[in-house]
Motif scaffolding. Sequence first.
Motif, mmCIF file in Angstrom:
data_model
loop_
_atom_site.group_PDB
_atom_site.id
_atom_site.type_symbol
_atom_site.label_atom_id
_atom_site.label_comp_id
_atom_site.label_asym_id
_atom_site.label_seq_id
_atom_site.Cartn_x
_atom_site.Cartn_y
_atom_site.Cartn_z
ATOM 1 N N ARG A 122 29.811 56.585 -40.707
ATOM 2 C CA ARG A 122 29.214 57.178 -39.504
ATOM 3 C C ARG A 122 30.223 57.075 -38.364
ATOM 4 N N GLU A 123 30.403 58.144 -37.615
ATOM 5 C CA GLU A 123 31.351 58.125 -36.509
ATOM 6 C C GLU A 123 30.785 57.257 -35.384
ATOM 7 N N LEU A 124 31.622 56.367 -34.870
ATOM 8 C CA LEU A 124 31.189 55.385 -33.888
ATOM 9 C C LEU A 124 31.958 55.528 -32.585
ATOM 10 N N ASP A 214 26.473 54.375 -32.413
ATOM 11 C CA ASP A 214 26.634 55.641 -33.130
ATOM 12 C C ASP A 214 26.989 56.742 -32.139
ATOM 13 N N TYR A 215 27.851 57.642 -32.557
ATOM 14 C CA TYR A 215 28.284 58.718 -31.667
ATOM 15 C C TYR A 215 27.355 59.925 -31.730
ATOM 16 N N ALA A 229 15.282 61.551 -34.231
ATOM 17 C CA ALA A 229 16.212 60.614 -34.854
ATOM 18 C C ALA A 229 17.221 60.193 -33.796
ATOM 19 N N SER A 230 17.414 58.882 -33.662
ATOM 20 C CA SER A 230 18.282 58.402 -32.591
ATOM 21 C C SER A 230 18.672 56.956 -32.835
ATOM 22 N N SER A 411 18.148 50.343 -37.954
ATOM 23 C CA SER A 411 19.164 51.234 -38.493
ATOM 24 C C SER A 411 20.017 51.768 -37.346
ATOM 25 N N ALA A 412 21.198 52.271 -37.684
ATOM 26 C CA ALA A 412 22.001 52.963 -36.677
ATOM 27 C C ALA A 412 21.290 54.221 -36.185
ATOM 28 N N ARG A 413 20.354 54.769 -37.004
ATOM 29 C CA ARG A 413 19.558 55.928 -36.610
ATOM 30 C C ARG A 413 18.108 55.660 -36.981
#
Length: 437
Positions: A122-124, A214-215, A229-230, A411-413
Amino acid sequence: MTVDARTNIDDLARFVAASPTSFHAVEQVASRLKKAGFYELSEQESWPKNTATGRFFVIRDGAIIAWAGGQKTHLSQYRILGAHTDSPSFKVKPQSSISTLGWNQVGVEVYGGALLNSWLDRELRLAGRLTVKDGASTRNVLVSTGAMARIPQLAIHLDRDVNQGLQLNKQQNLYPVWGTDKTENDVLGYLVEHGTEEDIATEDILGYDLLFADYQHPETFGANKEFLASGRLDNLSSVHAGLCALERYVTAGYDETAEHTVMLAAFDHEEIGSETRSGAAGPFLEDVIKRISQTREETQEEYLRSIASSVCLSSDAGHLVHPNYSGHHDTQVRPQPGHGPLLKINANQRYATDSIGAGIFALACRHAEVPYQEFVSNNNVPCGSTIGPITATRLGIRTIDVGIGLLSMHSAREMCHIDDMAYMTRAIEGFYTLPTL
């Protein structure tokens, strides 16, 4: 008390995107409060007498407390919406620029109880604050980059049993990649060039609090775009709902006629136990209330009577029933998406709700004309906790644990139903404006 769910969720998306860390979230809250007529106070200066009936806020690192004082100058009840600004993440270590086999990486520590696998591939972005030299003193500068790093997973060809259970070593497997040995490996130099418009020399950086986020921008999805989703919905969902409710409260002029004081208290460090100067277990809330009491010239007895009549709504995200893991939930109490915020209950007081608090929240939701649901854990699945029991213990104030329901918490999302966010804002506004508690 109508809140348009679409407009509200778009506003939440912008708020989260602008708040990659607790420091940025506080900056966003403060900026909006100033536009709503709130004034910032410094803890290091004396406070004016009109803090008893005015609109003010105080910042302590990654935490902020704001209030709209009612017209009663003694024995004023406080109605507090408590939340937290931080989320699980990866915090940058000292001496963080690492070179490994041709790759440039960033040394990190795991912050909080992150769902680690969700951060892979995942792009960060990197964000936080730098403490820099400013003459003979120091100042803080907020920084935030674009997509600059990634934690790549090992290919299945090299780990054939990965689908039988992924094991991640926090020291070996979770350092983000952000360059190669052909590029300069200087994380702070990159931040200065790409994370802020200020002219800062890297040698003037004296310290930093930096975390990855997360980007990817928050996004609605579903058959009718009913889900969001976020990242960081736990717990920027509650910070945003409390902020919107407070904005609506003062825009409607309720503080000009109400006797009680309404408050938004957004703390940092909940995900790591809250035991910091800006966490709920620290003295921040008590310090602020005591100072307001002093400007009201309350006696010690009057201060204690004010606390005894006050209520805190501790708002933190909870769990919806998961359709793929229904056995992890209670067999009877099964909160559904889009059916309203959760009233969180636990026999061992991991949540602070009692029968009186449940009644207050029921009345607040009825007043706001919104539905709500109860949440209790499966007896075989220990539940987490919140700032609720901490606030109740720290101040002796009656506290009620609530929050919107999520899937994929930590979660990251994460994901929620957009109607639940609108309901949560209205429920808090109902709590603020209920004639009596």
